[in-house]
Design an enzyme around this catalytic site. Structure first.
Site, PDB file in Angstrom:
ATOM      1  N   ASN A   9       8.758  -7.715   0.406  1.00 20.60           N
ATOM      2  CA  ASN A   9       7.777  -7.900  -0.464  1.00 20.60           C
ATOM      3  C   ASN A   9       8.398  -7.500  -1.770  1.00 20.60           C
ATOM      4  OD1 ASN A   9       5.465  -7.997  -2.349  1.00 20.60           O
ATOM      5  ND2 ASN A   9       4.357  -6.326  -1.235  1.00 20.60           N
ATOM      6  N   TRP A  10       8.887  -8.580  -2.664  1.00 19.27           N
ATOM      7  CA  TRP A  10       9.403  -8.226  -4.026  1.00 19.27           C
ATOM      8  C   TRP A  10       8.323  -7.986  -4.961  1.00 19.27           C
ATOM      9  CZ3 TRP A  10      13.259 -12.784  -5.203  1.00 19.27           C
ATOM     10  CH2 TRP A  10      14.241 -13.004  -4.144  1.00 19.27           C
ATOM     11  N   LYS A  11       7.109  -7.901  -4.741  1.00 20.07           N
ATOM     12  CA  LYS A  11       5.995  -7.559  -5.720  1.00 20.07           C
ATOM     13  C   LYS A  11       6.414  -8.231  -7.172  1.00 20.07           C
ATOM     14  CE  LYS A  11       5.549  -3.282  -2.936  1.00 20.07           C
ATOM     15  NZ  LYS A  11       5.193  -1.945  -2.794  1.00 20.07           N
ATOM     16  N   HIS A  94      -2.782  -6.482   0.902  1.00 19.50           N
ATOM     17  CA  HIS A  94      -1.843  -5.168   0.257  1.00 19.50           C
ATOM     18  C   HIS A  94      -2.693  -4.280  -0.302  1.00 19.50           C
ATOM     19  CE1 HIS A  94       1.601  -2.910  -1.246  1.00 19.50           C
ATOM     20  NE2 HIS A  94       2.369  -3.540  -0.582  1.00 19.50           N
ATOM     21  N   GLU A  96      -2.060  -2.440  -2.947  1.00 23.34           N
ATOM     22  CA  GLU A  96      -1.962  -2.391  -4.398  1.00 23.34           C
ATOM     23  C   GLU A  96      -3.082  -3.452  -4.768  1.00 23.34           C
ATOM     24  OE1 GLU A  96       2.320  -3.496  -4.678  1.00 23.34           O
ATOM     25  OE2 GLU A  96       2.693  -1.357  -3.991  1.00 23.34           O
ATOM     26  N   GLU A 166       0.513  -0.161   6.557  1.00 20.50           N
ATOM     27  CA  GLU A 166       1.312   0.355   5.470  1.00 20.50           C
ATOM     28  C   GLU A 166       0.383   1.700   4.931  1.00 20.50           C
ATOM     29  OE1 GLU A 166       4.023  -2.579   3.407  1.00 20.50           O
ATOM     30  OE2 GLU A 166       1.930  -2.780   2.250  1.00 20.50           O
ATOM     31  N   GLY A 172       6.400   3.283  -1.984  1.00 15.33           N
ATOM     32  CA  GLY A 172       7.274   3.485  -2.906  1.00 15.33           C
ATOM     33  C   GLY A 172       7.431   4.980  -3.459  1.00 15.33           C
ATOM     34  N   SER A 212       8.465   2.692   2.199  1.00 14.82           N
ATOM     35  CA  SER A 212       9.805   3.538   2.079  1.00 14.82           C
ATOM     36  C   SER A 212      10.603   3.162   3.292  1.00 14.82           C
ATOM     37  CB  SER A 212       9.462   5.155   1.727  1.00 14.82           C
ATOM     38  OG  SER A 212       8.901   5.137   0.517  1.00 14.82           O
ATOM     39  N   GLY A 233       9.308  -3.003   0.623  1.00 12.95           N
ATOM     40  CA  GLY A 233       9.293  -3.196  -0.860  1.00 12.95           C
ATOM     41  C   GLY A 233      10.659  -3.090  -1.463  1.00 12.95           C
ATOM     42  N   GLY A 234      10.790  -1.751  -2.171  1.00 14.67           N
ATOM     43  CA  GLY A 234      12.197  -1.399  -2.946  1.00 14.67           C
ATOM     44  C   GLY A 234      13.567  -1.699  -2.378  1.00 14.67           C
TER      45      GLY A 234
HETATM   46  P1  13P Z   1       8.331   0.483  -0.630  1.00 13.34           P
HETATM   47  O1  13P Z   1       9.178   0.029   0.686  1.00 13.34           O
HETATM   48  O2  13P Z   1       8.790   0.383  -1.692  1.00 13.34           O
HETATM   49  O3  13P Z   1       7.847   1.829  -0.003  1.00 13.34           O
HETATM   50  O4  13P Z   1       7.023  -0.588  -0.387  1.00 13.34           O
HETATM   51  C1  13P Z   1       6.430  -1.070   0.747  1.00 13.34           C
HETATM   52  C2  13P Z   1       5.511  -2.012   0.666  1.00 13.34           C
HETATM   53  O5  13P Z   1       4.435  -1.873  -0.279  1.00 13.34           O
HETATM   54  C3  13P Z   1       5.622  -3.506   1.063  1.00 13.34           C
HETATM   55  O6  13P Z   1       4.911  -4.355   0.917  1.00 13.34           O
END
Ligand code: 13P
Length: 249
Positions: A9-11, A94, A96, A166, A172, A212, A233-234
Site C-alpha cells: 500500500n503505497w499510500k 483502511h 487512515e 491492521e 507506521g 510495520s 506500507g513503508g
Molecule cells: P506500515 O507498514 O508503514 O506500518 O503501514 C501498514 C499499512 O497501513 C498498510 O496498509
C-alpha cells in the site's frame, strides 16, 4: 490451500516518475515465494503502473473508491473508472480512511456492495486502536468492524474478500504486533467467520497482517498458521525490502 498474498500500500507516496522507477526496480527483483504480489499506487499513476509492468505478474490495485457509479462527488473515483484502467482489486476500510476521512461502517457497507457488484476483489481492512487494546477490547472492536461491514453478504461473496488485520497502533510506528499477538487475532477472526459462515469458508479466506512489517520480522509473522500474508506500507516503497518480505514465504 489458502492463497498467500503480499500487497504494498503505497499510500500518498510517489509521483509519476517515482512510480515508474519503483516498478522498474520491482521487476528486477527475484521472486522465490508462492505469494501473490500486489501494489497500490496513487490513482493518478494506476494507468502508468499497468504500462510499466507490462506482462509482469504483479497486480495493480487501488487504495480506495467511492460507492456511487458516477455523479456529483467531486474528487472521487468509482469502481467502473477503476475497472476501465484494468484494476480488479481495491483496498477498503483502511484505518487512515476511517480516521481522516470519516469512513463509517455504513459507508463501508455501500463501498463493499459497490465493489462486489462490479465483480471486484476487496482487501477489507480493520483493526483496533491502542486504547482498545489497553482496555482489552480488541476482539470486540475487530468483531464489530467485520460483522458491521461484511456479514450481510452471502457466503458466495467471500470468494472476492481478503481480510487485512491492521492494528492502528502498529501502523507506521515501528511497533509491530508480536507474531503471537497477530496469530491470536487472526485465529479469532477466523473463528468469527466460522461462527457465521462455517469452517470451510473460514479456512479458505486469506487474512493478511499489516503494521510495520519489515524484512527483519516478516518471516516470523508469516510463519504463523493463520497469517496468510501482509499489507505493507513503508517497506513497500523500497523494491529490495518489499521483495525480502514477499520472499519471506
Ligand atoms: P506500515 O507498514 O508503514 O506500518 O503501514 C501498514 C499499512 O497501513 C498498510 O496498509
Amino acid at each position: 490451500m489458502r492463497k498467500h498474498i503480499v500487497a504494498g500500500n503505497w499510500k500518498m507516496n510517489n509521483d509519476l516518475a517515482q512510480t515508474e522507477l519503483l516498478i522498474t526496480n520491482l521487476k528486477r527483483q527475484n521472486k522465490t515465494s508462492n505469494a501473490e504480489v500486489m501494489i497500490a499506487p496513487a490513482f493518478t499513476n494506476l494507468w502508468q503502473a499497468f504500462q510499466t509492468l507490462k506482462d509482469n505478474s504483479i497486480e495493480v490495485i487501488a487504495q480506495n473508491m467511492h460507492f456511487a457509479d458516477n455523479g456529483a462527488y467531486t474528487g472521487e473515483v468509482s469502481a467502473s473508472m477503476l475497472k476501465s484502467v484494468g484494476v480488479h482489486t481495491v483496498i477498503l476500510g483502511h484505518s487512515e480512511r476511517r480516521a481522516y476521512f470519516n469512513e463509517t461502517d455504513e459507508i463501508l457497507v455501500q463501498k463493499v456492495n459497490a465493489a462486489l457488484s462490479h465483480n471486484m476483489r476487496i482487501i477489507f481492512c480493520f483493526g483496533e486502536e491502542l486504547s482498545d487494546r489497553k482496555a482489552g477490547n480488541q476482539e470486540t472492536v475487530v468483531e464489530n468492524q467485520i460483522k458491521n461491514a461484511l456479514f450481510h453478504l452471502d457466503a458466495n461473496a467471500f470468494k472476492n474478500i481478503i481480510l487485512a488485520y491492521e492494528p492502528v497502533w502498529a501502523i507506521g510506528t515501528g511497533e509491530t504486533a508480536s507474531p503471537e499477538q497477530a496469530q491470536d487475532m487472526h485465529a479469532f477472526i477466523r473463528k468469527t467467520v466460522t461462527n457465521t459462515y462455517g469452517p470451510e469458508l473460514a479456512n479458505s479466506i486469506s487474512i493478511l497482517y499489516g503494521g510495520s512489517v519489515k524484512p527483519g520480522n516478516a518471516k516470523e509473522i508469516f510463519s504463523k498458521p493463520d497469517v496468510d500474508g501482509g499489507l505493507i506500507g513503508g517497506a513497500s516503497l523500497k523494491a529490495e525490502d518489499f521483495y525480502a518480505i514477499v520472499n519471506a514465504f
